[in-house]
Design a protein around this motif. Sequence first.
Motif, PDB file in Angstrom:
ATOM      1  N   PRO A  13     -34.965  -1.984  24.742  1.00  6.69           N
ATOM      2  CA  PRO A  13     -35.722  -1.478  23.467  1.00  6.69           C
ATOM      3  C   PRO A  13     -35.617  -2.764  22.327  1.00  6.69           C
ATOM      4  CG  PRO A  13     -34.031   0.088  22.259  1.00  6.69           C
ATOM      5  CD  PRO A  13     -33.594  -1.016  24.131  1.00  6.69           C
ATOM      6  N   PRO A  14     -36.977  -2.903  22.239  1.00 12.23           N
ATOM      7  CA  PRO A  14     -37.417  -4.524  21.849  1.00 12.23           C
ATOM      8  C   PRO A  14     -36.916  -4.300  19.698  1.00 12.23           C
ATOM      9  CG  PRO A  14     -39.538  -2.908  21.771  1.00 12.23           C
ATOM     10  CD  PRO A  14     -38.247  -2.052  22.156  1.00 12.23           C
ATOM     11  N   ALA A  15     -36.375  -5.189  19.478  1.00 11.99           N
ATOM     12  CA  ALA A  15     -36.012  -5.206  18.696  1.00 11.99           C
ATOM     13  C   ALA A  15     -36.873  -5.074  17.052  1.00 11.99           C
ATOM     14  CB  ALA A  15     -34.950  -6.213  18.160  1.00 11.99           C
ATOM     15  N   PRO A  16     -36.622  -4.340  16.136  1.00 10.37           N
ATOM     16  CA  PRO A  16     -36.989  -3.949  14.827  1.00 10.37           C
ATOM     17  C   PRO A  16     -37.655  -5.241  14.299  1.00 10.37           C
ATOM     18  CG  PRO A  16     -35.158  -2.859  14.684  1.00 10.37           C
ATOM     19  CD  PRO A  16     -35.163  -3.438  15.599  1.00 10.37           C
ATOM     20  N   ALA A  17     -38.636  -5.081  13.524  1.00  7.70           N
ATOM     21  CA  ALA A  17     -39.332  -6.304  12.931  1.00  7.70           C
ATOM     22  C   ALA A  17     -38.475  -6.739  12.055  1.00  7.70           C
ATOM     23  CB  ALA A  17     -40.561  -6.011  12.550  1.00  7.70           C
ATOM     24  N   ARG A  18     -37.544  -6.201  11.457  1.00  5.93           N
ATOM     25  CA  ARG A  18     -36.309  -6.931  10.633  1.00  5.93           C
ATOM     26  C   ARG A  18     -35.315  -6.061  11.116  1.00  5.93           C
ATOM     27  NH1 ARG A  18     -38.767  -5.344   4.612  1.00  5.93           N
ATOM     28  NH2 ARG A  18     -36.343  -6.704   4.099  1.00  5.93           N
ATOM     29  N   ASP A  19     -35.302  -6.157  11.497  1.00  2.91           N
ATOM     30  CA  ASP A  19     -33.597  -5.566  12.694  1.00  2.91           C
ATOM     31  C   ASP A  19     -31.874  -6.089  11.351  1.00  2.91           C
ATOM     32  OD1 ASP A  19     -31.442  -5.484  14.506  1.00  2.91           O
ATOM     33  OD2 ASP A  19     -32.209  -6.611  16.096  1.00  2.91           O
ATOM     34  N   PRO A  20     -31.297  -5.202  11.363  1.00  2.00           N
ATOM     35  CA  PRO A  20     -30.574  -5.453  10.764  1.00  2.00           C
ATOM     36  C   PRO A  20     -29.072  -6.100  11.031  1.00  2.00           C
ATOM     37  CG  PRO A  20     -30.498  -3.231  11.013  1.00  2.00           C
ATOM     38  CD  PRO A  20     -31.510  -3.857  11.291  1.00  2.00           C
ATOM     39  N   THR A  21     -29.248  -5.929  11.845  1.00  2.00           N
ATOM     40  CA  THR A  21     -28.448  -6.676  12.908  1.00  2.00           C
ATOM     41  C   THR A  21     -28.105  -8.167  13.073  1.00  2.00           C
ATOM     42  OG1 THR A  21     -28.982  -6.746  15.405  1.00  2.00           O
ATOM     43  CG2 THR A  21     -28.090  -5.103  14.555  1.00  2.00           C
ATOM     44  N   PRO A 115     -29.503  -3.886  20.323  1.00  2.00           N
ATOM     45  CA  PRO A 115     -28.639  -4.795  18.882  1.00  2.00           C
ATOM     46  C   PRO A 115     -27.307  -4.816  18.737  1.00  2.00           C
ATOM     47  CG  PRO A 115     -31.413  -3.996  18.156  1.00  2.00           C
ATOM     48  CD  PRO A 115     -31.206  -3.604  19.545  1.00  2.00           C
ATOM     49  N   TRP A 116     -27.804  -3.570  18.346  1.00  2.00           N
ATOM     50  CA  TRP A 116     -26.461  -2.725  18.316  1.00  2.00           C
ATOM     51  C   TRP A 116     -25.339  -2.791  19.030  1.00  2.00           C
ATOM     52  CZ3 TRP A 116     -24.923  -2.991  12.475  1.00  2.00           C
ATOM     53  CH2 TRP A 116     -26.026  -2.640  12.540  1.00  2.00           C
ATOM     54  N   PRO A 117     -25.334  -2.238  19.916  1.00  2.00           N
ATOM     55  CA  PRO A 117     -24.135  -2.594  21.347  1.00  2.00           C
ATOM     56  C   PRO A 117     -24.030  -3.580  21.172  1.00  2.00           C
ATOM     57  CG  PRO A 117     -25.507  -1.147  21.887  1.00  2.00           C
ATOM     58  CD  PRO A 117     -25.825  -1.242  21.107  1.00  2.00           C
ATOM     59  N   ALA A 118     -25.409  -5.121  21.037  1.00  2.00           N
ATOM     60  CA  ALA A 118     -24.900  -6.132  21.705  1.00  2.00           C
ATOM     61  C   ALA A 118     -23.952  -7.015  20.283  1.00  2.00           C
ATOM     62  CB  ALA A 118     -26.650  -7.345  21.356  1.00  2.00           C
ATOM     63  N   LEU A 119     -23.822  -6.859  18.922  1.00  2.00           N
ATOM     64  CA  LEU A 119     -23.564  -7.398  18.349  1.00  2.00           C
ATOM     65  C   LEU A 119     -21.677  -6.561  18.743  1.00  2.00           C
ATOM     66  CD1 LEU A 119     -23.143  -8.839  15.280  1.00  2.00           C
ATOM     67  CD2 LEU A 119     -24.184  -6.406  14.536  1.00  2.00           C
ATOM     68  N   ALA A 120     -21.922  -5.189  18.983  1.00  2.00           N
ATOM     69  CA  ALA A 120     -20.454  -4.716  18.960  1.00  2.00           C
ATOM     70  C   ALA A 120     -19.805  -5.848  19.959  1.00  2.00           C
ATOM     71  CB  ALA A 120     -20.105  -3.507  19.506  1.00  2.00           C
ATOM     72  N   THR A 121     -20.247  -6.458  21.295  1.00  2.00           N
ATOM     73  CA  THR A 121     -19.207  -7.444  22.241  1.00  2.00           C
ATOM     74  C   THR A 121     -19.815  -8.808  21.657  1.00  2.00           C
ATOM     75  OG1 THR A 121     -21.894  -7.892  22.809  1.00  2.00           O
ATOM     76  CG2 THR A 121     -20.934  -5.891  24.363  1.00  2.00           C
ATOM     77  N   VAL A 122     -20.061  -8.508  20.772  1.00  2.00           N
ATOM     78  CA  VAL A 122     -19.632 -10.560  20.085  1.00  2.00           C
ATOM     79  C   VAL A 122     -18.701 -10.274  19.427  1.00  2.00           C
ATOM     80  CG1 VAL A 122     -20.428 -12.375  18.864  1.00  2.00           C
ATOM     81  CG2 VAL A 122     -22.113 -11.242  20.230  1.00  2.00           C
ATOM     82  N   MET A 123     -18.556  -8.989  18.629  1.00  2.00           N
ATOM     83  CA  MET A 123     -17.330  -8.929  17.538  1.00  2.00           C
ATOM     84  C   MET A 123     -15.988  -8.694  17.680  1.00  2.00           C
ATOM     85  SD  MET A 123     -19.580  -7.142  14.342  1.00  2.00           S
ATOM     86  CE  MET A 123     -18.493  -7.095  12.729  1.00  2.00           C
TER      87      MET A 123
END
Length: 510
Positions: A13-21, A115-123
């Motif tokens: 899904p497209p990232a929201p305009a103000r993506d907190p990730t 976005p959130w799983p993408a961030l998790a793979t980096v962390m």
Amino acid sequence: MTHPSEQMSAAAPPAPARDPTIQFFWGFVLLHVLAWTVAPAVAQRSIPFDTIEMLYWGHEWQWGYFKHPPLPAWIAELCWVAFGSADWPLYLASQLCVAGSFLAAWLLARRMLPPWPALATVMLLEAHPFLNFTTPQWNNNGPTKPCWAFATFLLFSALTKRDWRYWGGAGVALGLGMLAKYDAVLLIVVMVGFLLLHPAARRTWRTPGPYLMLAVAGIIFAPHAYWLLAGDAPTIAYLRARVPEARTLKDHIVNPLHFLLSQVAAVGGIPLLCASVYGWRTTPTPATGARRFDRDFLVAMVLGPPALALAASLLTGMRMVALWGSPMWTFFGLLLWILYEPSGSSADLGRLMRRSVAWGAVLLVAFTTAKVFHGEVAGRVTRVQFPGRELAAELERRWTAAADAPLQIVGGDWLLAGVAAFYHPQRPHVFPDLRAEWAPWTSDEDLRRAGGILVWTGTGAMPADWHARFPRAVPGPPLTLPVRGVFRDLETHCGIAIIPPESRGGPGGP
């Protein structure tokens, strides 16, 4: 060209305009960079030994050095030009390279995941010691990591976006990667192999893209290649020296096995973290369409280079250093996620990210403790606790007393000479181990003419062969350097000899 992976953007899904990730990602990167810059600056009295080599190499601005290509040494010298004999810029440079690797991993993950799983793979990469525990030592692995990571991200973008700029960018990353370390050739072979063998990627050879990528990489690498050919390929000779002359079956088995186990140990924390939240899974999730292309691409880019390294070790018996795998695993967390697609609540995802940061914090504490107390426990001065500033000050005091010219050359034990030159106010040239093939910027004749200082470990006499080469060298009293510890004070010793300049008087002069 219609590429099946172009459907990929619809899978996430497209990232929201103000993506907190986005804020979470940059906060995570900033925390990592600050922590791993401050910790070694506080815990280590002196720069690590690989960094010393980079510094005295970079001071000479060569197109190559006897072990490696030039890019890391140039960056080390730029740190000295900007900040002088300060340690922390070198630690910061290393962490900026790690941050670049994180950025490339995040950008690629956002192409494949929400976005959130993408961030998790980096962390998850906080569990990988090649991206934290080993990074304070600035060496050729430092800039190799972001070059390798961005080349991978840009190639994927080139395949999925059909924009020539991505092909050119991938070529720049590969060229700089080759100027950092020859390991990048493994990635180039894997990339070319993927473009030749994968049905969807093979069509790109009908476009200028792959040729542009390889041409740009070749142009960037060309000056070093010219240096290599003009100078009897010293770096290749160095690599060949790692292959046993009298190879046995043991070399062909033990050496690759050792490398394999070292890589498993290095990345083992990542699946352990995932399993601690989502449980163990051994069967990959079936993939079709764009997701299948994602999986094929990541399997090739993540597992292909270490497989080639293992094959080379099996065939040649070469001993592979564990840290040679440093740039290979940046996308390992993303690969696991694409293979197994763990499902769970947002609370599970938050738990995984907190545990990743906690694992990184444990490694940070372990690093700091080891660097501060290792020498005291072992009863000897470690390299990172060596009193380099005190050595440089004593060399300057003795030189000033013996000659009225600036100190130009420090030779002898490469580690002592290198650390003394870095902290010395005049930044003399280094003649490492007095080996001309290691230091084409100087020679015995230069040392006799300009004078200089010889240093060696211990309190024994100057080596006899040194005295034969430099009969005007005047040994002085051995130097004792105290090192104050937390619970136990230590000391280290080194020998010093002065070679006065030929054109000036002084002790031992003609």
